[in-house]
Structure formats: C-alpha cells, structure tokens
Design a protein around this motif. Structure first.
Motif, short mmCIF file in Angstrom:
data_model
loop_
_atom_site.label_atom_id
_atom_site.label_comp_id
_atom_site.label_asym_id
_atom_site.label_seq_id
_atom_site.Cartn_x
_atom_site.Cartn_y
_atom_site.Cartn_z
N LEU A 97 41.15 -37.85 30.34
CA LEU A 97 41.30 -39.27 30.68
C LEU A 97 42.24 -39.45 31.87
O LEU A 97 42.35 -40.54 32.43
CB LEU A 97 41.84 -40.07 29.48
CG LEU A 97 41.11 -39.86 28.15
CD1 LEU A 97 41.57 -40.88 27.13
CD2 LEU A 97 39.61 -39.94 28.34
N GLY A 108 46.34 -35.40 28.90
CA GLY A 108 46.95 -34.38 29.75
C GLY A 108 48.39 -34.15 29.32
O GLY A 108 48.75 -34.37 28.17
N LEU A 128 49.40 -47.34 22.85
CA LEU A 128 49.85 -46.35 23.83
C LEU A 128 49.01 -45.09 23.68
O LEU A 128 48.94 -44.51 22.59
CB LEU A 128 51.31 -46.01 23.58
CG LEU A 128 52.31 -46.95 24.24
CD1 LEU A 128 53.69 -46.73 23.67
CD2 LEU A 128 52.33 -46.71 25.76
N VAL A 129 48.38 -44.67 24.75
CA VAL A 129 47.50 -43.51 24.73
C VAL A 129 48.05 -42.46 25.69
O VAL A 129 48.50 -42.81 26.79
CB VAL A 129 46.07 -43.89 25.17
CG1 VAL A 129 45.14 -42.68 25.10
CG2 VAL A 129 45.53 -45.04 24.33
N LYS A 130 48.00 -41.19 25.29
CA LYS A 130 48.37 -40.14 26.24
C LYS A 130 47.19 -39.22 26.49
O LYS A 130 46.31 -39.04 25.64
CB LYS A 130 49.58 -39.33 25.73
CG LYS A 130 49.30 -38.46 24.55
CD LYS A 130 50.44 -37.47 24.32
CE LYS A 130 50.18 -36.58 23.11
NZ LYS A 130 50.06 -37.27 21.82
#
Lengths: 488, 398
Positions: B160, B148, B144-146
C-alpha cells in the motif's frame, strides 16, 4: 508436521469436475490442458515441498485472450484459480488446492521486443529471469533483479512475488525495475497498467500488483527496465573471526558513504557447505564471510576496494581475497547462489526470509543461534547483509515428524524476532501459505482488513490464489455473503 | 459542532479522530501539507481542511541503515538538512513547485510522498515511490493503517506504500512516511553539449544513459528556453578520479555530437535545480504548464506535433522521458491535442498549472481507460468508502 491449513475443498466444485474440464477444453487445445493424474502431479507443489495438493486441472494458455477466456470461465463457475510461473516459490505461493484450476504461464515464453535507446524489454510472463539478461548481455545490458533461482524462475513469478536478489542494494527489487504489465483480472477483463514511460498516470497499480502473490490478476505481458552493465565487476571475499565483526564492518562501510553493488554474508556452516559444493576458494579458517562486489572501471574498482579494505581492517578482517579472473568471479557467485541447493545435499532445510534493520545484525544472529540450538537443531546463515534480508537455513530431517515440527517452530520464532526488532516476515520470498498465519504478528486487524478490502477491489469473490497471504481466520466476507477461508 | 475551516492535528490519534468526526458529519476533507502545491488537481469540493503542518518531526534516522522516517508535515528542508549533516540525501531529488505556483510556505515530506514528486535523478535512482518504503495513514473510516516499514526489502502483504505515492491524498491522510536514502556523492559534475536540435539531443542523451558511466541527470533545453542556444546537460557523480575518467570517456563516446564541456560546480547545481523545478517555464504566469511522461525516443516527435498546432515552449528531462511544456490558457489549453501527442509517444499528460476555471473543465490527470477507471473507483471505495478525502481532485467521482 503441524499442518498449515488449506480451505475445505468445495464439494460442489469437485462434483462438477467433469463439466468444468469440458468447459475448459472448449477454450484451450488439448496440449494446453492437463487433466490426467500423472501429469497433474507435476503441479501439486512448488519449492515449498512439505505441502502438496492435487489441482482439478492445469491450464497452460498461450496468450492474453486464452488467459482471459479461462479466467472468465472460472469466474462464472466460481472455480478458484492458482497462477503459476516456474513453481520455484519457497513459501508455497504456487501450491494448488483440490477444487482449483492451476493457470501456468510456461507457454507464454517469448521476448517480444528489446529497445536499447529506451532501456526496456517487452516480455511474456513465462520468460525466465536469466533469459532476459542473456538476451541483452552481448550488447552490454542486463535485467537487474537476480534471485538465486534466476535460471528457472519466470518474470511472471518475479512480479507476483516482487523478487529480489543479491544485487538489489544498488539496483532495487522487481518493483523498481518494471514499467508496465498487461493484467487479466479474475472476471477476464484485460487491463493495461503502466507502459513504456517512466511514470504511469493515476494510482500506482503497478506497485500494487508487484508482490501481490497472484491475488489480483494474471500478468500476460511485462515491460521491464534493462540497464547498461558496468565496465567491470569484482567480488572480494572478506573473512572475519566473528559474525559480530562482519556485521559491524557492513554498517561502517555504508556509514562511510559506500554502497557496493552487493554485500553477502555467510556464517561458518554456510561457508563449509558452499565451499564443498562450489570450490569457490572461500576461506575455511574464519567464522564469517562477506562477499562484497564493486563495479566500474579497473581504476574505479581499485579505489573503492581500497576504501572498503581500510574499513574492514579497522574491524579486524582476517582474510581479504580478490577475484583475479572471470572464472574465479563465477565460482564465488556460484557458491553463494547455490547455497540453498548445496545445503539440500547435506540435510533437509527450511529457509527463512525475514528482514531486519541492519543495526540489529549482531543481536539477531546471536538470538537465531540460541533459538535454533534451543530446539536441538543446526542453522546455516546466508544473507544479503547490506539490506538486512536474512536467510537462516534450519537443518532437519524431514522423515522425523518431531524434528520437522521443531524446525517449523524455530523458523516461526526467528520470524517473530525479525518483526520485534523492527523488520518484517519476508524480504523477497513472499508470504504464500508458509508465513500466512504469522501475518498477525506484523499487522493488526485494521492493517489486514485494509489490505483485504483492496484485494477485493480486484477479485471480489476471492477466487484468485485464495488460500495465500491472509490468515484463513478473520477474513472479510466475500461478495456473495459466504465467509471466506473456512479452515480444513 | 460542525467541522469547518482549517484543522491542524498535533498527533495521529487526533488526526484519526478528526476524520471520524468528518465521516460522521459527512463533511469532505481537503488534505493540506505546506500549501505549496495547492494548485495541483481539479478544484476539490471540501468542507474542512486538515493540515499536517503540526504533525512534524523526524521519527527515525539511522544513517548506517540508510533510512529516515518523519511525520508527514515535517518540512522537506528539515529532512534534507538532517540528511546532509550525515552526508546523505533523498535519492530522487524532489522538485519544489513554489516557483511554478508562486506559493510561499514550506514543502512537506508527506506531500512529496503523496505527489510522488521526483526530479532529474529519476533516471538513475528511480522515482519517489521507489525510495518510499513505509507509510502510516488514516483511512476513510478514521482508522490508522500501516504498510511497509523501515527495512528496504519487504514483501510482506500488499504494497500500500506504492499505492499512496501519487494518490495526492485521495486515499487517506498520510501521517508518517519512511524513505530509504543514499550517500551524497563526493563530487558532482555537469557536462554540456551545445547547439543540438531536439532529435539529436535525445539520441545523445540515450547514448550517454546507455553507457556504463552512470548518468544521474540528462536534460535538454532548446534555444530560447531558459537561455540562449540549445544546451544538453548530463550529470555524473562519484569520487574525483572516477569523475575525471568518466568525463573523458563520455567526451569520446559523444564526440559526434560536438565538444563536451564541464560547468563549474555552482553553475551546474543551479542548472539542475532549475530543471528540477521547471523554472525556465515559470514565467509568464498566465501560461499553463503541462507535464508529459513519454517514451524517451518519441519525445521530439510529440513536441513537434504539439508546436505545429499551437505556440508552446518546452524542455526535456529524464533523457526525453519527461517533457515540461508551457502554452497559452485559451480554449482547452491544448488538452485534446497534447494528450493525443503524448499518447502517440506512448505516454500521457498532466495539466500541472492552470487557472481554477480551466482545471474545473479540462481533466487535470490523464483520463483512464474504462477498465482502469473501474479499478480506481473500487480502490478508492475500499480505502475511503464515503469519499471524504480530496473528492474529485484526481478524477470526477474519485
């Protein structure tokens, strides 16, 4: 001052300095290559003056071909490069390292084309932000992002840092106002990204390049959006007894469906500093000041101001003062935009740039006060209230190492607070070296690794502005297998 | 157990687990939202479909901060109704492709983000990517990437968020999206000029957009496209007094193009939704639909060049910057010639609607220059090293 670490200079590169300079001299005429110590000194830091490193050499190429040749050479010789616009970065984004070559864009400073029907201008990266607006003002147009340093800062630097300004509440930041760039990658490849259409095909590389802090490539040309200016603009000063009231008025104005072109906040120390400098007629008997600017015809501005004044009154506004002339308007904005410079007249300062959800304004302002007082220092607050982008200026004496350390610690505490309440470390100044080691407070390892992998898609050898943005510890291995980011 | 069929994870942890399983088994994933835009892109080869349909709900809404966040599978209609109740809206007027594709289902906010779908307000408010300020996604390693977040000014790290807008799910499975929003205008007025040929219409729209009167829509429908007679539409928004003033001022400014009349509010609203959704070209269904993004002033020349070679119907949005074009599906559906015309107009073309057989052989998205194509491949590999997500949807091998 607690040292922000720089990578250990590569002894192999330093030993080859003469050969590297010889190679560069074959690519550039003498007036485009700076090698003497005296002249290089002008490039050893930027507006984050607490840190400086002398670069090996400074290249000032005149066009895309020269940028490509220099980058290709540095790539082949494993030499790090530091892109540089005007050197106005507040986060150390343009600070060199000893084993690096600075590539400045100052000689690429022409406006190539202005196209009103298509609302665009093509410019070289060394053109200043304000020069773009000045070139189209007489015809009623402007370039929207307006960082306080707009007189000096370049569009190349603006794109690198995704710069904002006071008017982005309505017009957005740099990434919302750029249509295309010519980008030279570290290996010298020239890439055209975006162009003159409103959309670009494929992945949004333009969005990725904006705010990449000179880590993906060097921009040599940009197509920017220019906009028709409103018929008129009028800033109005609203003085409040407390910061809390001012913060609540901001939320209420937006909640009522009104988006002014700008809403700027100053607290009492900032009002005192800016008024002494700019004589803008700011009210001196209040604790918080909002500068709210509206646009349109006279009747439209009157109508919108009427509604804003009504809301401000419900939140106990003490003073309302409208600009009555262009001279007054200029003075009001001069005061705000010279806040940093004016502060510099009375003390050294470090300027924070976190953004918070605007609903948290009253709480965060109170906590900032407590944090800074806890270190025995003073703070002045000037910021973009509409979008929650704070600029606490922490005042200290840079000749006192203990106080300098306290100021840096207080700043870090404030930025951590911004992240804790749902905001971010930097709203418009960038990470640079200044906030690099705080990145782990906003992002976890997975987030940072994903960013680094994408970065490596552009610069696999990590040669472009390598000491910035990502903490030196915990970096991914570079392509040649060596671990990147050994700290000095 | 081998992954097959359709999966609908109910939270992002389950979504990430599914991706990890697909990766372990080497099974490519087709990413789906509401299934209303399944006709976009090259026919993708996938062994399993992961739908966000059960990943729904608003995660954050602060009207006074002008921000809304939602799980990716949240219906767009739910987002719009929630905003409407507080007098707000998405700034970029997302298009609805159901009419164009003849699909049912409910468009999702995640697909709007993934497709970077913007409507006529693009000229004033920016595209979808300009309003998108935060994302969470599952990358090709099942992480899981976040990027902003919930604040509108944020330059912390690489952006991204923008990269995901318009990646059509090839760079991961979006799980949550966050948008900045704007107040709904008090009043909306649609103004129309009649009978202009294409070049004059483009000039009239440019004159309007380069006036200080904040044009939020500028479209031109030539004679026979969605009605009789050529119609050039302009839209302004604001308080009633301001609308009256601007209508008057625009009438004077554009006097050389003929009389400027104002449509009734309901008619005006239906005009803009038809333009937004390319409704005038939806029929006949056997025709392909091209979407051209060009330099506005060059748009009429592009259309003239295309229609000189093959029968086509077209109209202009974004003051000429966006061209919707319908033509027969024979041969390459005009691909090489249309792309040449778009390029000459400093833009590019996307084959938005066409039969599967055609989309398998004609590049749907604009072919990229070698240096850009190389970057595209490296970015794809950096997010999705095994090539799991929507393989080949945008470009072969990506």
């Amino acid at each position: 001052m607690s040292a922000i670490a720089f990578p250990i200079p590569d002894a192999g590169i330093l030993a080859r300095r003469d050969l590297i300079i010889e190679g560069l001299a074959r690519l550039l005429p003498p007036e485009c290559l700076v090698t003497s110590e005296d002249e290089r000194r002008a490039f050893e830091t930027d507006a984050f003056t607490a840190y400086r490193r002398m670069p090996m050499a400074v290249c000032l190429p005149r066009n895309t071909a020269e940028v490509s040749a220099v980058l290709s050479f540095c790539h082949d010789h494993g030499v790090p490069v530091i892109p540089r616009g005007a050197g106005t970065s507040l986060c150390g984004g343009a600070i060199p390292q000893e084993d690096a070559v600075v590539i400045g864009v100052s000689k690429m400073n022409r406006i190539l084309e202005i196209d009103y029907p298509n609302r665009l201008a093509r410019v070289e990266p060394g053109v200043t932000n304000l020069a773009i607006t000045n070139a189209v003002t007489a015809d009623g147009f402007f370039y929207a992002p307006d960082p306080s340093s707009q007189l000096a800062c370049t569009i190349g630097g603006n794109i690198g840092m995704n710069s904002g300004g006071a008017h982005c509440l309505k017009y957005g930041v740099t990434t919302n106002n750029i249509l295309g760039v010519t980008l030279v990658l570290m290996d010298g490849t020239v890439v055209e990204i975006g162009g003159e259409a409103m959309d670009a095909p494929g992945y949004d590389l333009l969005g990725l390049v904006c705010g990449s802090e000179g880590q993906l490539g060097i921009m040599t040309e940009a197509t920017v959006r220019i906009l028709r200016a409103a018929e008129g603009a009028r800033p109005v000063l609203f003085g409040f007894e407390t910061s809390k009231q001012a913060g609540e008025a901001v939320a209420a104005i937006i909640g009522a469906g009104i988006v002014p072109v700008a809403m700027e906040f100053m607290d009492k120390p900032a009002i005192d500093i800016c008024e002494a400098f700019a004589h803008a007629g700011y009210p001196m008997d209040v604790d918080a000041l909002l500068i709210i600017e509206v646009e349109g015809s006279d009747a439209e501005m009157d109508a919108m101001l009427g509604r804003i004044v009504e809301i401000a009154k419900m939140h106990g506004v003490k003073t309302v003062k409208e600009s009555k002339s262009a001279i007054e308007t200029a003075a009001i904005w001069k005061g705000r935009k010279s806040a940093f410079g004016a502060t510099g007249r009375i003390a050294d300062y470090i300027c924070m740039d976190g953004t918070i959800p605007t609903g948290q304004l009253p709480f965060v302002l109170k906590r900032i006060d407590e944090i800074v007082k806890g270190y025995g220092l003073r703070v002045a607050n000037v910021f973009h209230a509409g979008d929650g982008n704070l600029h606490p200026l922490i005042l200290y004496n840079c000749n006192d190492p203990v106080e300098a350390q306290k100021a840096e610690d207080a700043g870090n505490d404030i930025l951590k607070l911004c992240v804790e309440v749902g905001g971010c470390l930097t709203g418009e100044h960038g990470v640079g070296i200044e906030k690099r080691d705080l990145m782990t407070h906003q992002f976890n390892e997975v987030d940072l690794h994903q960013q680094m992998k994408i970065r490596a898609a552009f610069d696999p050898g990590w040669l472009m502005n390598p000491a910035k943005v990502f903490p030196l510890e915990g970096r991914l291995p570079v392509e040649d297998g060596a671990l990147n980011g050994k700290a000095a | 157990m081998t992954l097959t069929g359709m999966h609908q994870p109910t939270d992002e942890t389950a979504a990430a687990e599914l991706v990890r399983q697909a990766k372990a088994e080497g099974i490519p994933i087709r990413v789906a939202g509401g299934g209303t835009r399944g006709g976009v892109g090259r026919p993708a080869q996938a062994g399993v479909t992961v739908s966000t349909a059960k990943l729904r709900g608003i995660t954050l809404y602060e009207p006074s901060e002008m921000v809304i966040g939602a799980w990716a599978g949240t219906p767009l209609a739910e987002i719009e109704a929630t905003l409407d109740a507080k007098g707000q809206m998405l700034a970029f007027e997302p298009a609805d492709f159901r009419l164009l594709y003849g699909t049912n289902g409910s468009p999702t906010i995640g697909a709007v983000a993934a497709g970077n779908i913007a409507g006529p307000r693009r000229i004033w408010a920016g595209g979808c990517r300009d309003s998108l300020i935060g994302v969470r996604f599952v990358n090709g390693s099942g992480e899981l990437v976040k990027s902003g977040g919930r604040v509108m000014k944020n330059v912390t790290g690489l952006d991204l968020v923008k990269l995901q807008a318009g990646a059509w799910g090839t760079l991961g499975l979006l799980t949550e999206v966050i948008f900045k929003v704007v107040p709904k205008p008090d009043t909306v007025a649609t103004l129309v000029l009649a009978g202009l040929d294409d070049p004059r219409a483009i000039r009239a729209m440019a004159d309007a957009i380069t006036s200080p009167f904040e044009i939020t829509g500028a479209a031109h429908l030539p004679d026979g496209v969605g009605g009789e007679g050529a119609r050039t539409y302009l839209r302004i928004e604001g308080f009633p007094d301001s609308i009256a003033y601007r209508t008057d001022a625009l009438g004077k400014l554009l006097a050389q193009y003929g009389a400027l009349s104002r449509l009734g509010d309901a008619v005006g609203a239906s005009v803009w939704s038809a333009i937004r959704d390319a409704a005038p070209l939806a029929e006949p269904r056997d025709q392909v639909i091209w979407r051209l993004s060009v330099k506005p002033s060059e748009a009429p020349a592009a259309i003239a060049a295309i229609t000189a070679c093959r029968a086509a119907r077209a109209f202009y949005d974004w003051g000429g910057g966006l061209i919707w074009l319908a033509t027969a599906a024979d041969g390459d559906a005009g691909a090489s010639m249309i792309r040449k015309a778009a390029k000459a107009a400093r833009g590019y073309a996307t084959l938005l609607r066409a039969p599967d057989t055609l989309r398998a052989v004609v590049p749907v998205f604009e072919p990229e220059a070698p240096a850009v194509a190389a970057l595209t491949k490296r970015i794809k590999a950096s997010v999705d090293p095994a090539g799991l997500f929507n393989p080949g949807l945008m470009h072969a091998g990506v």
